[in-house]
Design an enzyme around this catalytic site. Structure first.
Site, short mmCIF file in Angstrom:
data_model
loop_
_atom_site.label_atom_id
_atom_site.label_comp_id
_atom_site.label_asym_id
_atom_site.label_seq_id
_atom_site.Cartn_x
_atom_site.Cartn_y
_atom_site.Cartn_z
N ASP A 174 0.84 -1.19 0.00
CA ASP A 174 0.00 0.00 0.00
C ASP A 174 0.88 1.24 0.00
O ASP A 174 1.48 1.60 1.02
CB ASP A 174 -0.91 0.00 1.23
CG ASP A 174 -1.83 1.21 1.20
OD1 ASP A 174 -2.81 1.18 0.43
OD2 ASP A 174 -1.56 2.21 1.90
N TYR B 119 3.81 9.31 0.28
CA TYR B 119 4.81 8.60 1.09
C TYR B 119 6.22 8.75 0.51
O TYR B 119 7.21 8.43 1.16
CB TYR B 119 4.47 7.11 1.22
CG TYR B 119 3.07 6.83 1.74
CD1 TYR B 119 2.34 7.81 2.41
CD2 TYR B 119 2.47 5.59 1.56
CE1 TYR B 119 1.06 7.57 2.87
CE2 TYR B 119 1.19 5.34 2.03
CZ TYR B 119 0.48 6.33 2.67
OH TYR B 119 -0.79 6.08 3.12
N LYS C 254 -1.88 6.02 -4.37
CA LYS C 254 -2.92 7.05 -4.21
C LYS C 254 -2.52 8.37 -4.86
O LYS C 254 -1.34 8.72 -4.89
CB LYS C 254 -3.18 7.29 -2.71
CG LYS C 254 -3.37 6.00 -1.93
CD LYS C 254 -3.65 6.20 -0.46
CE LYS C 254 -3.50 4.89 0.28
NZ LYS C 254 -2.15 4.62 0.79
N ARG D 188 7.76 -8.89 13.63
CA ARG D 188 6.41 -8.32 13.57
C ARG D 188 5.82 -8.42 12.17
O ARG D 188 4.63 -8.64 12.00
CB ARG D 188 6.44 -6.85 14.00
CG ARG D 188 6.65 -6.69 15.48
CD ARG D 188 6.74 -5.23 15.82
NE ARG D 188 6.84 -5.01 17.24
CZ ARG D 188 7.10 -3.84 17.78
NH1 ARG D 188 7.28 -2.78 17.00
NH2 ARG D 188 7.16 -3.70 19.09
P1 NAD Z 1 -0.27 0.79 11.85
O1 NAD Z 1 -1.58 0.75 12.55
O2 NAD Z 1 0.08 -0.30 10.89
O3 NAD Z 1 0.82 0.94 12.99
C1 NAD Z 1 2.17 1.05 12.76
C2 NAD Z 1 2.85 1.16 14.11
O4 NAD Z 1 2.65 -0.05 14.85
C3 NAD Z 1 4.33 1.32 13.99
O5 NAD Z 1 4.74 2.13 15.07
C4 NAD Z 1 4.87 -0.08 14.14
O6 NAD Z 1 6.16 -0.12 14.65
C5 NAD Z 1 3.90 -0.68 15.12
N1 NAD Z 1 3.70 -2.14 14.92
C6 NAD Z 1 3.53 -2.76 13.73
N2 NAD Z 1 3.35 -4.08 13.92
C7 NAD Z 1 3.40 -4.30 15.26
C8 NAD Z 1 3.29 -5.46 16.07
N3 NAD Z 1 3.04 -6.65 15.52
N4 NAD Z 1 3.40 -5.31 17.41
C9 NAD Z 1 3.63 -4.11 17.96
N5 NAD Z 1 3.75 -2.95 17.25
C10 NAD Z 1 3.64 -3.05 15.90
O7 NAD Z 1 -0.19 2.21 11.20
P2 NAD Z 1 -0.14 2.99 9.90
O8 NAD Z 1 1.23 2.93 9.30
O9 NAD Z 1 -0.73 4.30 10.25
O10 NAD Z 1 -1.17 2.29 8.93
C11 NAD Z 1 -0.81 1.23 8.09
C12 NAD Z 1 -0.76 1.66 6.64
O11 NAD Z 1 -2.02 2.22 6.25
C13 NAD Z 1 0.23 2.78 6.30
O12 NAD Z 1 1.56 2.33 6.25
C14 NAD Z 1 -0.32 3.26 5.00
O13 NAD Z 1 0.06 2.41 3.94
C15 NAD Z 1 -1.82 3.19 5.25
N6 NAD Z 1 -2.39 4.49 5.67
C16 NAD Z 1 -3.23 5.13 4.83
C17 NAD Z 1 -3.77 6.36 5.18
C18 NAD Z 1 -4.73 7.06 4.25
O14 NAD Z 1 -5.00 8.25 4.44
N7 NAD Z 1 -5.26 6.37 3.26
C19 NAD Z 1 -3.43 6.96 6.41
C20 NAD Z 1 -2.59 6.27 7.28
C21 NAD Z 1 -2.07 5.03 6.90
#
Ligand code: NAD
Length: 328
Positions: free
Chosen positions: A45, A50, A79, A282
Site C-alpha cells: 500500500d 509517502y 494514491k 512483527r
Molecule cells: P499501523 O496501525 O500499521 O501501525 C504502525 C505502528 O505499529 C508502527 O509504530 C509499528 O512499529 C507498530 N507495529 C507494527 N506491527 C506491530 C506489532 N506486531 N506489534 C507491535 N507494534 C507493531 O499504522 P499505519 O502505518 O498508520 O497504517 C498502516 C498503513 O495504512 C500505512 O503504512 C499506509 O500504507 C496506510 N495508511 C493510509 C492512510 C490514508 O490516508 N489512506 C493513512 C494512514 C495510513
C-alpha cells in the site's frame, strides 16, 4: 502458500493482508519491500505522499528478477495526492506514478482524500507534504468536484495505467454520491478503522455496494505517536490498544499477540488490513492474521464496544491554523 483474497467491485482479487508503506524511509524501502515479499507479503500500500514509490518498485522488481514472484502475484495500491485533483493533473500523476513504480500497471489507484488542494509542481512538493508548505503555514484549498477527479481515474483504467480504482477517507455521503455516477466501480474504500473508530454505518454502506473496505492504522494511536506534536497530540491522550481489554485477555486466550487480535478483528469481518512494520518478527506475525483462528461473535462485539469515534488522522485537528473538516 496462496494468500487469502477479497473481491473488488472491478471483479479482481486483492490480498486480505498487505504491507503499508507510510513512514518507510526511502533509503530502506527497496530492501524492506524485497524482504516483505520473501516473508510472504503480496499487497503493498503506497501513495504519492509517502515519497518511496520508486524504491518500493525496485524492491518488487528485484524479487521478480530473482524468480521469487511474478508481476501478477503482486498487488500494488497507490494514491493520488490532494494537489492533483484537476483532471489533467490526475491523469499526469497516475501515468507518472505508474512509471515510477516500473511494474507495467498499478493494481488499485485511490483518491487519497475527498478534498482538493491548490496545484503544486511535484518537484516542489517536499516530503512530508502533509497538506502544508515546508514552513507549515499555508494550506490552500482548490475548487475541484470529485466527479472530475473520478472521471480522470476512469480514463486511467481505460488506458491500462491502473486496473481498479477507489477512494480513501470518504464518508458515506460522498461515497454514495460517487457510486451514483461511477462508470468504473468503486473497488475499494480505504479508511482509518480500529476499535476506537469502528464506523459501522460507513463499512456497511461500502460493503453493500460491493466496495471492499481496507482498514488503515489498525493499531489506533500507535502509528501517530511517532509524528510531530500537532499530529500526535490526540494519540498521546489515548490508552494504547495493545494494552486495552479485551484485547490483552483475548491475546492470551488464543496464544496470539495483541496486534494479531486487532488485525483478525478486521479480517474476520471481511475487511482488508495493511499494517506497517520495519521489524522482521512483527512483519511475519502481522501477515498471519487471515485465518488460523477465529474470534467468537461476542468477542468481536466486545472489541467493537471500545468504539469512541476517536479519529487520529484528522486534518480538521492537526492543521490548527487551517483546519480542513473533511470528516465533519
Ligand atoms: P499501523 O496501525 O500499521 O501501525 C504502525 C505502528 O505499529 C508502527 O509504530 C509499528 O512499529 C507498530 N507495529 C507494527 N506491527 C506491530 C506489532 N506486531 N506489534 C507491535 N507494534 C507493531 O499504522 P499505519 O502505518 O498508520 O497504517 C498502516 C498503513 O495504512 C500505512 O503504512 C499506509 O500504507 C496506510 N495508511 C493510509 C492512510 C490514508 O490516508 N489512506 C493513512 C494512514 C495510513
Amino acid at each position: 502458500m496462496p494468500q487469502k483474497t477479497i473481491k473488488l467491485a472491478s471483479g479482481r482479487e486483492m490480498p486480505l493482508v498487505g504491507f503499508g508503506l507510510w513512514k518507510v524511509p526511502k533509503e530502506t524501502a527497496a530492501e524492506t519491500v524485497y524482504n516483505a515479499i520473501k516473508t510472504g507479503y503480496r499487497l503493498f500500500d503506497g501513495a504519492y505522499d509517502y515519497q518511496n514509490e520508486k524504491e518500493a518498485g525496485e524492491g518488487v522488481r528485484r524479487a521478480i528478477a530473482e524468480g521469487l514472484v511474478k508481476r501478477e502475484d503482486i498487488f500494488i495500491t497507490t494514491k493520488l495526492w490532494n494537489n492533483y485533483h484537476q483532471r489533467e493533473h490526475a491523469l499526469q500523476m497516475g501515468r507518472r506514478q505508474n512509471e515510477t513504480w516500473g511494474l507495467g500497471y498499478i493494481d488499485l489507484y485511490l483518491i487519497h482524500f475527498p478534498c482538493a488542494l491548490k496545484y503544486v509542481d511535484p518537484a516542489e512538493l517536499q516530503y512530508p507534504a502533509w497538506w502544508m508548505n515546508s514552513e507549515h503555514s499555508t494550506v490552500e484549498l482548490d475548487k475541484v468536484p470529485i466527479q472530475e477527479t473520478w472521471q480522470a481515474l476512469e480514463q486511467l483504467v481505460d488506458e491500462g495505467v491502473t486496473r481498479s480504482i477507489g477512494v480513501s477517507n470518504f464518508q458515506a455521503q460522498s461515497l454514495t454520491d460517487l457510486i451514483s455516477y461511477a462508470r468504473h466501480p468503486v473497488s475499494s474504500l480505504q479508511i482509518e478503522h480500529h476499535p476506537y473508530l469502528v464506523q459501522p454505518g460507513l463499512v456497511a454502506t461500502a460493503q453493500a455496494n460491493g466496495t471492499a473496505v481496507t482498514a488503515y492504522s489498525s493499531f489506533g494511536p500507535q502509528s501517530f505517536l511517532e509524528l510531530p506534536p500537532d499530529f500526535s497530540k490526540r494519540a498521546a491522550g489515548a490508552a494504547l490498544l495493545f494494552k486495552a481489554e479485551p484485547i490483552v485477555t483475548l491475546a492470551a486466550k488464543y496464544g496470539k499477540t495483541p496486534a494479531q487480535i486487532l488485525l483478525r478483528w478486521a479480517t474476520q469481518r471481511g475487511i482488508a488490513v495493511i499494517p506497517k512494520s520495519n521489524n522482521p518478527a512483527r512483519l511475519a506475525q502481522n501477515l498471519d492474521v487471515a485465518g488460523g483462528f477465529d474470534l467468537a461473535v461476542d468477542e468481536l462485539a466486545a472489541i467493537s464496544d471500545l468504539d469512541r469515534n476517536l479519529r487520529f488522522n484528522d486534518p480538521g485537528f492537526y492543521l490548527p491554523s487551517h483546519p480542513i473538516h473533511v470528516f465533519a
